[in-house]
Design an enzyme around this catalytic site. Structure first.
Site: not given
Length: 188
Positions: A29, A48, A63, A73, A120, A133, A169-170
């Site tokens: 689970e 998700d 981010h 998240k 994150h 995630y 972008k990063d």
């Protein structure tokens, strides 16, 4: 039974779902709302997301999204391994600008809860790493923000994987000293 381990910044939580295996495989689970609620974690998940990174050393982050689209998240690895990082960006927090990290992997079967108010990011450690995630708000281009993944003022101790594989972008994300956080620390 799911275990919840609070990290050095206690709002960031490593989650270890129970995994039951036999000759057929396993059952787990991976998310159970009641178990999270018993820990005081009552997040309404809305979406998700899944990513695949082919090359070790791929960095995604740091981010975040500003309110009203701030995202909690819950990160887990379906295949491979990552070094997952959360940076406290809540103005007034005793841990403002500090980071915590944890290696997440399919083998370890662990997850990381990164609440809103944290930037994150992660670095892949193995080829063809898949990450899944949950997020508590939908993506909003107007609300997205980023901080440079290797900012010297934050000083994240990333694994040495050679040259990082980054999106444009990063690679061009602002430094922490130029970042204006939309989050305030709330006591209690």
């Amino acid at each position: 039974m799911t275990q919840f381990n609070r990290l050095a910044i206690p709002d960031v939580v490593e989650v270890l779902p129970a995994k039951h295996g036999d000759h057929r495989g396993f059952f787990s689970e991976v998310f159970k709302q009641d178990a999270f609620a018993a820990e005081g974690i009552t997040i309404a998940w809305t979406q998700d997301n899944q990513s695949l990174s082919a090359t070790p050393g791929t960095v995604r982050g740091l981010h975040l999204q500003a309110p009203p689209y701030a995202q909690d998240k819950l990160v887990r690895v379906l295949r491979g391994a990552i070094f997952d990082v959360a940076v406290d960006i809540r103005q007034g927090s005793p841990s403002y600008g500090h980071w915590v990290g944890r290696e997440l992997s399919h083998d370890a079967w662990n997850q990381l809860l990164v609440p809103a108010g944290f930037a994150h990011g992660f670095m892949t450690l193995l080829p063809d790493t898949e990450v899944l995630y949950k997020v508590s708000a939908p993506y909003s281009r107007e609300s997205e923000m980023a901080i440079r993944w290797n900012d010297p003022d934050i000083g994240i101790d990333w694994p040495n994987m050679g040259d990082a594989v980054l999106s444009a972008k990063d690679a061009d994300a602002p430094l922490f000293r130029d970042f204006v956080s939309p989050f305030l620390f709330e006591v209690g």
